[in-house]
Write a protein that holds these residues in place. Sequence first.
Motif, mmCIF file in Angstrom:
data_model
loop_
_atom_site.group_PDB
_atom_site.id
_atom_site.type_symbol
_atom_site.label_atom_id
_atom_site.label_comp_id
_atom_site.label_asym_id
_atom_site.label_seq_id
_atom_site.Cartn_x
_atom_site.Cartn_y
_atom_site.Cartn_z
ATOM 1 N N ARG A 104 0.819 -1.142 0.046
ATOM 2 C CA ARG A 104 0.165 0.005 -0.071
ATOM 3 C C ARG A 104 0.664 1.235 -0.057
ATOM 4 O O ARG A 104 0.247 2.415 -0.293
ATOM 5 C CB ARG A 104 -1.005 -0.064 1.057
ATOM 6 N N PHE A 105 2.081 1.081 0.456
ATOM 7 C CA PHE A 105 3.028 2.354 0.248
ATOM 8 C C PHE A 105 3.282 2.628 -1.027
ATOM 9 O O PHE A 105 3.236 1.823 -1.992
ATOM 10 C CB PHE A 105 4.345 2.043 1.044
ATOM 11 N N ALA A 106 3.836 4.074 -1.463
ATOM 12 C CA ALA A 106 3.666 4.341 -2.875
ATOM 13 C C ALA A 106 4.915 3.758 -3.457
ATOM 14 O O ALA A 106 5.926 3.122 -2.897
ATOM 15 C CB ALA A 106 4.356 5.935 -2.997
ATOM 16 N N HIS A 107 4.623 3.122 -4.843
ATOM 17 C CA HIS A 107 5.671 2.384 -5.540
ATOM 18 C C HIS A 107 6.670 3.142 -6.288
ATOM 19 O O HIS A 107 6.288 4.331 -6.500
ATOM 20 C CB HIS A 107 4.871 1.529 -6.595
ATOM 21 N N GLU A 127 11.226 -2.698 -8.660
ATOM 22 C CA GLU A 127 9.916 -1.853 -8.240
ATOM 23 C C GLU A 127 9.750 -2.310 -6.700
ATOM 24 O O GLU A 127 9.633 -3.427 -6.498
ATOM 25 C CB GLU A 127 8.702 -1.989 -9.144
ATOM 26 N N GLY A 128 9.299 -1.064 -5.881
ATOM 27 C CA GLY A 128 8.855 -1.619 -4.685
ATOM 28 C C GLY A 128 8.817 -0.212 -4.011
ATOM 29 O O GLY A 128 8.255 0.870 -4.624
ATOM 30 N N VAL A 129 8.788 -0.475 -2.551
ATOM 31 C CA VAL A 129 8.392 0.944 -1.621
ATOM 32 C C VAL A 129 9.763 1.146 -1.085
ATOM 33 O O VAL A 129 10.807 0.641 -1.195
ATOM 34 C CB VAL A 129 7.555 0.440 -0.716
ATOM 35 N N SER A 132 12.539 4.098 3.803
ATOM 36 C CA SER A 132 12.157 5.396 4.575
ATOM 37 C C SER A 132 10.878 5.812 4.740
ATOM 38 O O SER A 132 10.318 5.890 5.761
ATOM 39 C CB SER A 132 12.840 6.673 3.876
ATOM 40 N N ASP A 133 9.909 5.322 3.776
ATOM 41 C CA ASP A 133 8.494 5.288 3.961
ATOM 42 C C ASP A 133 7.862 4.553 5.206
ATOM 43 O O ASP A 133 7.165 4.622 6.028
ATOM 44 C CB ASP A 133 7.839 5.156 2.888
ATOM 45 N N LEU A 134 8.521 3.423 5.017
ATOM 46 C CA LEU A 134 7.968 2.239 5.983
ATOM 47 C C LEU A 134 8.610 2.887 7.565
ATOM 48 O O LEU A 134 8.057 2.684 8.490
ATOM 49 C CB LEU A 134 8.869 0.856 5.877
ATOM 50 N N LEU A 135 9.817 3.248 7.613
ATOM 51 C CA LEU A 135 10.179 3.697 8.861
ATOM 52 C C LEU A 135 9.456 5.178 9.429
ATOM 53 O O LEU A 135 9.162 5.195 10.601
ATOM 54 C CB LEU A 135 11.850 3.807 8.633
ATOM 55 N N ALA A 136 9.069 5.936 8.517
ATOM 56 C CA ALA A 136 8.465 7.096 8.864
ATOM 57 C C ALA A 136 7.335 6.624 9.485
ATOM 58 O O ALA A 136 6.670 7.424 10.510
ATOM 59 C CB ALA A 136 8.122 7.907 7.669
ATOM 60 N N GLU A 137 6.446 5.522 9.082
ATOM 61 C CA GLU A 137 5.291 5.279 9.902
ATOM 62 C C GLU A 137 5.453 4.900 11.244
ATOM 63 O O GLU A 137 4.565 5.079 12.227
ATOM 64 C CB GLU A 137 4.846 4.012 8.824
ATOM 65 N N ALA A 138 6.742 4.197 11.355
ATOM 66 C CA ALA A 138 7.055 3.837 12.851
ATOM 67 C C ALA A 138 7.675 4.858 13.560
ATOM 68 O O ALA A 138 7.412 4.995 14.879
ATOM 69 C CB ALA A 138 7.897 2.527 12.753
ATOM 70 N N GLY A 139 8.120 6.025 13.134
ATOM 71 C CA GLY A 139 8.631 7.212 13.713
ATOM 72 C C GLY A 139 10.019 7.024 14.191
ATOM 73 O O GLY A 139 10.286 6.447 15.412
ATOM 74 N N MET A 170 15.050 0.939 -1.665
ATOM 75 C CA MET A 170 13.869 0.454 -1.839
ATOM 76 C C MET A 170 13.684 -0.826 -1.235
ATOM 77 O O MET A 170 14.912 -1.706 -1.225
ATOM 78 C CB MET A 170 13.509 0.003 -3.464
ATOM 79 N N LEU A 171 12.469 -1.430 -1.033
ATOM 80 C CA LEU A 171 12.274 -2.788 -0.656
ATOM 81 C C LEU A 171 11.563 -3.463 -1.770
ATOM 82 O O LEU A 171 10.563 -2.927 -2.049
ATOM 83 C CB LEU A 171 11.537 -2.755 0.540
ATOM 84 N N ALA A 172 12.292 -3.976 -2.804
ATOM 85 C CA ALA A 172 11.506 -4.319 -3.956
ATOM 86 C C ALA A 172 10.828 -5.712 -3.879
ATOM 87 O O ALA A 172 11.328 -6.552 -3.220
ATOM 88 C CB ALA A 172 12.759 -4.432 -5.097
ATOM 89 N N GLY A 173 9.382 -5.664 -4.575
ATOM 90 C CA GLY A 173 9.057 -6.789 -4.911
ATOM 91 C C GLY A 173 8.576 -7.211 -6.107
ATOM 92 O O GLY A 173 8.366 -8.395 -6.360
#
Length: 235
Positions: A104-107, A127-129, A132-139, A170-173
């Motif tokens: 669900r995070f921006a690709h 391609e992935g997320v 830093s976006d994942l980490l920002a969510e956890a603060g 990126m964490l690529a999927g």
Amino acid sequence: MTITIDKRCPEGKKKLSRRAILKAGAAAGIGLAGASLAGCTGSSSVEVNGTETRTYQGQQLSSARDFRDETIGGDRRIDAGTYTLTITGLVKAPKTFSYDDVLRFAHHKKVVKLSCVEGWDATALWEGVLLSDLLAEAGPQPGAVSVIISTADGDSTSLDLDYVVGKGVMLAGMINDVPLPPERGYPFRVVAEDKWGYKWAKWVTGIELSASRGTGYWETNGYSGNGDLNRSFLS
Ligand SMILES: Nc1nc2c(c(=O)[nH]1)N[C@H]1C(S)=C(S)[C@@H](COP(=O)(O)O)O[C@H]1N2
Ligand SMILES: [Mo]
């Protein structure tokens, strides 16, 4: 989380001769005696789900089959339905994400070359997320300087937080517009641009923010902690 080991590839071929690896394998309870390596590094064994993009914005791409398998303890097969990614350590709110939560995070999409210390490289469209976006969510909390990434094969590696944020790691999927084959790290792997291949963690299951660098398998066996491509990989 359901994780199985692909027994066809108990150890990387070359690494079987390395004492350090044998020791690590023994410690991890991975039996090596009589292990058959047939079909392990063979590209034909890599199942690609869909049609790969092989040129992107004028750049030639390697196939997901062209990578060599450099896995220390056998490929992992992870079931996305039970997959979880945890974010822990120096964060305000630890998180557990499901496979769908991560997606669900921006690709983001980028062509990046992986270079292995064994002397080969491969270039692909990832391609992935953003980590830093994942980490920002956890603060992230003040004092966090390192991102320690743990993986389903029981390994870990670390990347400096500055680098992860600055480089947009990126964490690529996806690779070349198809889902990562298990051999390439499904469901998610790190795209550690400008770092040696051993920093490109596959089968990522945990991210920990820490005040100091962690050391995983490769780093404890003489490879540099920062893993910069433009420097020697020997520590
Ligand atoms: N979890 C995990 N990730 C890993 C490794 C590993 O053994 N376990 N090997 C690393 C090494 S040394 C390299 S060069 C790359 C190779 O990527 P590939 O297996 O997709 O070719 O994966 C890296 N990621
Ligand atoms: Mo590697």
